[in-house]
Motif scaffolding. Structure first.
Motif, short mmCIF file in Angstrom:
data_model
loop_
_atom_site.label_atom_id
_atom_site.label_comp_id
_atom_site.label_asym_id
_atom_site.label_seq_id
_atom_site.Cartn_x
_atom_site.Cartn_y
_atom_site.Cartn_z
N PRO A 221 0.81 -1.23 0.00
CA PRO A 221 0.00 0.00 0.00
C PRO A 221 0.85 1.28 0.00
O PRO A 221 0.48 2.26 -0.64
N THR B 84 -6.19 7.09 -1.92
CA THR B 84 -5.06 7.38 -1.03
C THR B 84 -5.48 7.34 0.43
O THR B 84 -4.75 6.82 1.28
N ASP C 114 -7.33 10.48 -7.40
CA ASP C 114 -7.11 9.28 -6.59
C ASP C 114 -7.09 9.59 -5.09
O ASP C 114 -6.58 8.79 -4.30
N GLU D 265 1.90 1.94 -3.44
CA GLU D 265 0.80 2.48 -4.26
C GLU D 265 0.63 3.98 -4.05
O GLU D 265 0.37 4.73 -5.01
N VAL E 27 3.25 5.83 -6.04
CA VAL E 27 2.89 5.90 -7.46
C VAL E 27 1.82 6.97 -7.70
O VAL E 27 1.90 7.74 -8.67
N LEU F 190 -5.76 3.72 1.48
CA LEU F 190 -4.44 3.10 1.61
C LEU F 190 -3.74 3.59 2.87
O LEU F 190 -3.09 2.81 3.58
#
Length: 350
Positions: free
Chosen positions: A282, A323, A319, A285, A288, A326
């Protein structure tokens, strides 16, 4: 022809001293003169009465001026250490860094304006409270009042910088908002230069102190929350006006957000290796997502108009919800508090 009675010296003195602003003495001399005149048959009753009258007027005016000055101070909420109108408690300007409190003035819809009631009830931080003082500073300059907008701009900038040194893990408390008390024109004229910075929830109370330092965290926890500091600092510098009113300022902020996303991605990438194995994925991610957001923030910084700016921001934040989820997963994995709204999202399997 019978000789005239002498004029009372006290009667003359009463009128003279009352005219030179020695009202208490003039009043005393006038009363003595009237007593002596009645006993000794001296002349000067008119002078004594005049002295008493003038002294009385001066004393009444002085008393009214004193009451007026006290009333002004009582109504004022912008002079450090001065008692203010309404309720029990202390002046907000008597609060210190680390104090938890509930203010006497309810926050207005735009969170601005004069204090209608400048008192505050200081409370233990373990009890429900509206806000917490996390810093203060003195405005420089002894000249003319620089203007409300200038004072507010300075207060916002400096209060924002102080918050992250006081509360290292803002996310733990859900959505927080920063506020500040500052001297208005009247407070400035009376010597007020103190700005108090405090934080609270937009709605509802805090249940504990937001104060945390490095010693309150495990190494993995501290590395993780520290990675987000560049982004939080940039978010706290968000402009007060939208791009439709001040595109230049909004564009500069977008450039700061681009740099902050890049720096947070870098720091989180470095911290990722020290996280528990089940949350390294996570964390990767999020790296990214933040790296992908940088070009959109840079595009917003170069936007030629409001429409282009908003379109770029929308792309940069596409996103955000992912986020948040996560982040909640990682926080649970390293033993950090998970905000209620994020926990609810995770429980629904979103």
């Amino acid at each position: 022809m019978a000789p005239s009675s002498p004029v009372s010296g006290f009667a003359i003195a009463s009128l003279v001293v009352s005219l030179v602003c020695l009202a208490p003495l003039g009043l005393v001399f006038g009363i003595i003169a009237l007593v002596r005149i009645s006993r000794r048959g001296e002349r000067g009753r008119g002078l004594a009465v005049a002295g008493i009258a003038v002294s009385g007027v001066v004393l009444v005016l002085a008393l009214l001026m004193m009451v007026g000055a006290l009333r002004f101070s009582v109504w004022s909420g912008n002079s450090p250490g001065v008692p203010v109108r309404g309720g029990s408690g202390m002046s907000v300007f008597a609060l210190e860094t680390g104090d938890c409190f509930t203010p006497g003035t309810e926050l207005s819809q735009d969170n601005q304006g004069p204090l209608r009631n400048g008192t505050a009830e200081r409370l233990p931080c373990e009890e429900p409270h509206r806000g917490e003082i996390y810093g203060s500073f003195e405005l420089t300059g002894q000249g003319a009042f620089p203007g409300t907008e200038e004072v507010m701009k300075t207060s916002r900038d400096r209060c924002g910088a102080l918050l992250l040194d006081y509360a290292l893990d803002l996310t733990a408390h859900g959505r927080l908002q920063t506020y500040f008390y500052y001297p208005d024109h009247g407070g400035w004229e009376r010597g007020g230069r103190t700005v108090l910075c405090w934080a609270g929830k937009p709605q509802g109370d805090l249940e504990e102190s937001i104060r945390k330092d490095e010693s309150d965290f495990e190494p993995a926890q501290y590395a993780y929350i520290s990675a987000f500091r560049p982004l939080l600092e940039a978010q706290l510098r968000a402009p007060q006006q939208g791009p439709d009113k001040d595109l230049a300022t909004a564009s500069r902020w977008a450039g700061q957000m681009a740099a902050a996303h890049a720096e947070t991605a870098r720091m989180l990438g470095e911290a990722r290796g020290g996280l528990p194995g089940d949350v390294r994925g996570p964390a990767g991610e999020i790296v990214v997502i933040f790296e992908a957001a940088v070009p959109s923030w840079e595009q917003a910084a170069r936007a030629a108009d409001t429409g282009a700016f908003l379109a770029a921001i929308k792309q940069a934040e596409r996103d955000t919800e992912v986020t948040v989820q996560l982040d909640a997963e990682i926080r649970a994995g390293v033993g950090l508090p998970v905000p209620e709204n994020a926990a609810a999202d995770r429980g629904e399997g979103v």
